[in-house]
Scaffold this motif. Sequence first.
Motif, short mmCIF file in Angstrom:
data_model
loop_
_atom_site.label_atom_id
_atom_site.label_comp_id
_atom_site.label_asym_id
_atom_site.label_seq_id
_atom_site.Cartn_x
_atom_site.Cartn_y
_atom_site.Cartn_z
N TRP A 33 -1.37 2.09 -14.24
CA TRP A 33 -2.25 3.20 -13.90
C TRP A 33 -3.46 2.67 -13.16
CZ3 TRP A 33 -1.56 8.41 -14.88
CH2 TRP A 33 -2.67 9.24 -14.67
N GLY A 34 -3.74 3.26 -11.99
CA GLY A 34 -4.86 2.80 -11.17
C GLY A 34 -4.51 1.63 -10.29
N GLY A 35 -3.22 1.30 -10.18
CA GLY A 35 -2.79 0.15 -9.39
C GLY A 35 -2.70 0.45 -7.90
N ARG A 36 -2.46 -0.60 -7.15
CA ARG A 36 -2.33 -0.51 -5.69
C ARG A 36 -0.89 -0.73 -5.30
NH1 ARG A 36 -6.06 -3.97 -1.58
NH2 ARG A 36 -7.47 -2.20 -2.03
N VAL A 37 -0.42 0.12 -4.38
CA VAL A 37 0.94 0.03 -3.88
C VAL A 37 0.88 -0.29 -2.40
CG1 VAL A 37 3.12 1.26 -3.53
CG2 VAL A 37 1.76 1.70 -5.58
N GLN A 38 1.48 -1.39 -2.02
CA GLN A 38 1.46 -1.81 -0.61
C GLN A 38 2.37 -0.94 0.23
OE1 GLN A 38 -0.45 -4.04 0.79
NE2 GLN A 38 -1.39 -4.91 -1.07
N GLU A 79 3.66 9.71 -3.23
CA GLU A 79 4.82 10.03 -4.07
C GLU A 79 5.51 8.76 -4.54
OE1 GLU A 79 9.18 12.28 -3.83
OE2 GLU A 79 7.75 12.42 -2.15
N ASP A 80 5.70 7.81 -3.65
CA ASP A 80 6.33 6.54 -4.03
C ASP A 80 5.48 5.80 -5.06
OD1 ASP A 80 8.34 7.14 -2.23
OD2 ASP A 80 7.51 5.89 -0.62
N GLY A 81 4.16 5.85 -4.89
CA GLY A 81 3.29 5.18 -5.84
C GLY A 81 3.35 5.82 -7.22
N TRP A 96 -6.57 2.66 3.35
CA TRP A 96 -6.01 3.06 2.07
C TRP A 96 -6.28 4.53 1.76
CZ3 TRP A 96 -2.97 -0.51 -0.17
CH2 TRP A 96 -3.15 -1.83 0.22
N ALA A 97 -5.42 5.08 0.91
CA ALA A 97 -5.59 6.42 0.36
C ALA A 97 -5.62 6.31 -1.15
CB ALA A 97 -4.45 7.34 0.79
N GLU A 107 -3.50 3.80 -5.59
CA GLU A 107 -4.01 3.52 -4.25
C GLU A 107 -2.85 3.05 -3.39
OE1 GLU A 107 -7.86 1.24 -2.30
OE2 GLU A 107 -6.78 0.27 -3.95
N VAL A 108 -2.66 3.70 -2.25
CA VAL A 108 -1.53 3.37 -1.38
C VAL A 108 -2.04 3.11 0.03
CG1 VAL A 108 0.02 4.80 -2.77
CG2 VAL A 108 -1.05 5.77 -0.73
N ARG A 109 -1.25 2.37 0.79
CA ARG A 109 -1.60 2.10 2.18
C ARG A 109 -1.30 3.33 3.03
NH1 ARG A 109 -2.77 -2.49 4.89
NH2 ARG A 109 -2.21 -3.76 3.07
N ARG A 110 -2.23 3.66 3.91
CA ARG A 110 -2.07 4.83 4.76
C ARG A 110 -1.03 4.59 5.86
NH1 ARG A 110 -7.68 7.24 6.82
NH2 ARG A 110 -6.15 8.68 7.76
N THR A 111 -0.44 5.69 6.34
CA THR A 111 0.43 5.65 7.50
C THR A 111 -0.22 6.45 8.62
OG1 THR A 111 1.67 7.65 6.92
CG2 THR A 111 2.43 5.55 5.97
N GLY A 112 0.48 6.58 9.74
CA GLY A 112 -0.10 7.27 10.89
C GLY A 112 -0.21 8.76 10.74
#
Length: 284
Positions: free
Chosen positions: A279-284, A266-268, A227-228, A251-256
């Motif tokens: 606010w403060g949520g997680r985006v898959q 940006e999408d989050g 995660w980031a 919080e977003v899932r990391r990519t390569g």
Amino acid sequence: MYNSTSITAPPPPYQPRSLGVRPSNPKIKGISSLPIHLIHKILSFTLDLRATPSRFWSDPEEERVRRVWALYRGLRGVNRVFWLVATSILRATYLESYLSHIRPDYSSDPFPFESSHLDEPLHPSGDSDAAIRSRSVYVGRGRETAVFDRYIAVKVGQELRTVESSLSEEGEAVDEIFKRLQPSARIEDLLLTLPPQFIVPTLSTHAPTRSLPLPQSHLSVTLTPTWAQVYLHSHPVGSGKRGGSREMVVEVRRTGTLEGTTKRIEDGLDDIYRRLVPWGGRVQ
């Protein structure tokens, strides 16, 4: 720290001093009053063993390392101009070594934007030259530039310990820089490439509110293997102010890649903007 124009600029025109006329307000000018390109040349000579030979050394590598250490710890502390010029020389010296440690799937830009303190006598805001010189030399420094400067500090210290003792062992500081600090700092600089409805470069003196757009100067990025996390700080990051608070924005899932992770951020932020994620949520 300053561009090529400053280094290649011609010296000032020669003006012969009139004899027998004593100035009404004589001032003693030191070496720091010389043109920047001359100071750069003088400090560069301190690292050139052929230009400034010494009869007190026998090992060229040890002498080189000790001169770099003297430039880093001694000459930089003379005054503001020396600090800026010496830092530029050190960055040029260690840039190739720094870039060689970047992971193949990561990107790097140790100088994400122009941060010259010597080319412009007046700040765009109208501040005087004296006001600019009273500010910290770290003002305007990119996040990865700060990581690069930390790498230089680590390498200079390691090289000195190595020439002083063959029993010296390198720690894990360099690995830590490129495993954790460099990727986070690179993403923090990349946040400035996001649309202005999400991120603005404004340096605010007040604690930011929980709303978009967010000031990049108050944001930091923490990376885990998966995660980031983007955090909003009450004080500007790197300002040196103690205390304060921080809270997670998204919080977003990391990519390569770091650019891919920045796009996820940006999408989050866009989901927060459209109220699809709290606010403060997680985006898959």
